[in-house]
Design an enzyme around this catalytic site. Sequence first.
Site, PDB file in Angstrom:
ATOM      1  N   GLU A   1      -4.974   1.722   2.573  1.00 34.15           N
ATOM      2  CA  GLU A   1      -5.084   0.582   3.292  1.00 34.15           C
ATOM      3  C   GLU A   1      -5.221   0.920   4.794  1.00 34.15           C
ATOM      4  O   GLU A   1      -6.272   0.161   5.514  1.00 34.15           O
ATOM      5  CB  GLU A   1      -3.582  -0.439   3.223  1.00 34.15           C
ATOM      6  CG  GLU A   1      -3.709  -1.770   4.034  1.00 34.15           C
ATOM      7  CD  GLU A   1      -3.436  -1.503   5.411  1.00 34.15           C
ATOM      8  OE1 GLU A   1      -3.443  -2.671   6.127  1.00 34.15           O
ATOM      9  OE2 GLU A   1      -2.879  -0.380   5.895  1.00 34.15           O
ATOM     10  N   GLU A   2      -4.703   1.969   5.087  1.00 35.30           N
ATOM     11  CA  GLU A   2      -4.670   2.326   6.767  1.00 35.30           C
ATOM     12  C   GLU A   2      -5.923   2.831   7.232  1.00 35.30           C
ATOM     13  O   GLU A   2      -6.275   2.657   8.433  1.00 35.30           O
ATOM     14  CB  GLU A   2      -3.668   3.396   6.810  1.00 35.30           C
ATOM     15  CG  GLU A   2      -2.234   2.950   6.655  1.00 35.30           C
ATOM     16  CD  GLU A   2      -1.820   2.061   7.607  1.00 35.30           C
ATOM     17  OE1 GLU A   2      -2.490   1.494   8.133  1.00 35.30           O
ATOM     18  OE2 GLU A   2      -0.475   1.708   7.416  1.00 35.30           O
TER      19      GLU A   2
ATOM     20  N   ASP B   1       3.559  -6.413   3.276  1.00 33.32           N
ATOM     21  CA  ASP B   1       2.979  -5.420   3.975  1.00 33.32           C
ATOM     22  C   ASP B   1       3.270  -5.896   5.709  1.00 33.32           C
ATOM     23  O   ASP B   1       2.676  -5.802   6.356  1.00 33.32           O
ATOM     24  CB  ASP B   1       1.548  -4.883   4.029  1.00 33.32           C
ATOM     25  CG  ASP B   1       0.985  -4.067   4.690  1.00 33.32           C
ATOM     26  OD1 ASP B   1       1.937  -3.128   5.217  1.00 33.32           O
ATOM     27  OD2 ASP B   1       0.038  -3.826   4.952  1.00 33.32           O
TER      28      ASP B   1
ATOM     29  N   HIS C   1       3.589   3.196  12.350  1.00 29.06           N
ATOM     30  CA  HIS C   1       2.812   4.270  12.545  1.00 29.06           C
ATOM     31  C   HIS C   1       3.401   5.212  13.629  1.00 29.06           C
ATOM     32  O   HIS C   1       2.548   5.738  14.510  1.00 29.06           O
ATOM     33  CB  HIS C   1       1.338   3.577  13.335  1.00 29.06           C
ATOM     34  CG  HIS C   1       0.825   2.740  12.219  1.00 29.06           C
ATOM     35  ND1 HIS C   1      -0.393   2.106  12.754  1.00 29.06           N
ATOM     36  CD2 HIS C   1       0.868   2.392  10.923  1.00 29.06           C
ATOM     37  CE1 HIS C   1      -1.009   1.507  11.824  1.00 29.06           C
ATOM     38  NE2 HIS C   1      -0.191   1.310  10.747  1.00 29.06           N
TER      39      HIS C   1
ATOM     40  N   HIS D   1       0.628  -1.096  -0.126  1.00 31.83           N
ATOM     41  CA  HIS D   1       0.013   0.015  -0.120  1.00 31.83           C
ATOM     42  C   HIS D   1       0.662   1.310   0.008  1.00 31.83           C
ATOM     43  O   HIS D   1       1.740   1.425   0.618  1.00 31.83           O
ATOM     44  CB  HIS D   1      -1.079  -0.068   1.196  1.00 31.83           C
ATOM     45  CG  HIS D   1      -0.613  -0.169   2.479  1.00 31.83           C
ATOM     46  ND1 HIS D   1      -0.193   1.043   3.286  1.00 31.83           N
ATOM     47  CD2 HIS D   1      -0.006  -1.011   3.381  1.00 31.83           C
ATOM     48  CE1 HIS D   1       0.288   0.706   4.395  1.00 31.83           C
ATOM     49  NE2 HIS D   1       0.405  -0.595   4.596  1.00 31.83           N
TER      50      HIS D   1
ATOM     51  N   ASP E   1       6.327   0.518   6.569  1.00 29.60           N
ATOM     52  CA  ASP E   1       4.777   0.758   6.416  1.00 29.60           C
ATOM     53  C   ASP E   1       4.389   1.709   5.541  1.00 29.60           C
ATOM     54  O   ASP E   1       3.898   2.582   6.068  1.00 29.60           O
ATOM     55  CB  ASP E   1       3.907   0.511   7.591  1.00 29.60           C
ATOM     56  CG  ASP E   1       2.549   0.210   7.771  1.00 29.60           C
ATOM     57  OD1 ASP E   1       2.211  -0.406   6.633  1.00 29.60           O
ATOM     58  OD2 ASP E   1       1.680   0.585   8.709  1.00 29.60           O
TER      59      ASP E   1
HETATM   60 ZN   LIG Z   1       0.515  -1.474   6.266  1.00 28.69          ZN
END
Ligand SMILES: [Zn+2]
Length: 473
Positions: free
Chosen positions: A335-336, A363, A436, A289, A301
């Site tokens: 995606e998030e 991922d 994140h 993503h 990520d």
């Molecule tokens: Zn991810």
Amino acid sequence: MKRIFTLLLLCLSSLSRSQSNFSADSVMLDRVYNEVLLKGECYNNLRYLCKNIGQRLAGSESAAKAIEWGKNTLQAYQPTNVILMPVEVPHWSRGNNEYGKYTIANKVGSKKKALKTAVSPALTALGGSVGTNGEITAEVVEVKSFDELKALGEENIKGKIVFFNKAMDPMLINTGAAYGGAYPIRGQGPSEAAKYGAVACLIRSLTLANDNYPHTGATRYQDSIPQIPAAALSAVAARQLSADLKQNPDLKFTLHLSAIAYPRTLQANVVAEIKGSEFPNEYITIGGHLDSWDIGEGAHDDGAGIVQSIEVLRTLLALGYKPKHTIRVVLFINEEFGNDGGMVYADSCRAQNLKHIAALESDAGGFTPLGFNCDCNDYQLEVFQSWKPLLEKFSLYVAQRGGSGVDIGPLKKDESDTVALFGLKVDGQKYFDYHHSNNDVFENVNERELKLGAAAMTSLIYLIDQNGMPASK
Ligand SMILES: [Zn+2]
């Protein structure tokens, strides 16, 4: 006797065919690893994505730049075609003014509460949180679970800030499972707290690191429950708040979040294709993503998965490989915060009646690859495991059932669907240290580990393309 002789001949011919396949496959896998390790461009592509574009939350201007970059980067490798597939995504911003503060009274000798100390805990709004509309100041109730929250009830919670202080389970060796165990707190915690009249919600960050980085991630408000502001405290800040509450149970916490939601907006999946030579109507999709959370650089990520997927395409083309099946690389958007890109892609494939034989996602971070997980049926698992002797040379020992990836998930409608979904399995022990947070930056991705992942993915795609992925004998 004649029959036995024929059987023997048949056995010998099938054996020699599989041996020649084995050696041809083995030669090709060596070529793949040589190409990626010696001439790979994924690490430089990741540097550009992280340093020149940076964080790319879906709906943001930088996500739009990333889409443009993805399209241009793929086009430069000259696949059959590259298209943008429109996808509607949410548009949320944290703004630029979020903080928390409280004051504690320290015991000094026998003079209790003689000395006041101001504390500024490291925190960040959860993705999708509403803002505080000025400051919110209230007492804090600490809990570890929804059950504890329920037991306390409205009389103990109304008008207060609920603080979910639940850590990921360090005893789980699979860090993804540890994340999964704590994940409901982030996703549902704010609405669960609001049911009992809480005015705001704090959670301990979902991380295994004991540091001062707060980690964001999506939270989801339930319909018909008041939406309360929600933020994640760093592990250090959560531990300190918990200790401070023991000494000062009536301390008042002030929270300020400047988050705001805008109307949904149009962005896109980037889809690049190499047309198949024998089965052009059968598809294999590879992806990650392109969006990230809005702090850090989205390096692991999922910048890593994006540049590895692009590297698969680059490597196959650089080696002059002509795939039998049509191979697609998809840079999924959002995606998030809702998986819009994954759902739109699967819907579009279904609407066009495109038959997928397999899909592969990366991922889980750009770490040392261990092998692959497969969401597939028994026969497909057997086919996949028959390649283990080829893959073990490259320290890819895992060929097991397991989750593939969020973006490619919708390609499988239900269990009767025969598409085999694969996920690159990596050594994920450090993933949630970065995930994140402001710590998910290019410098924390290792070039060799990233390239080994890209070579592993290319190898699997080659094997699927050569041998197919039938659902039965
Ligand atoms: Zn991810």
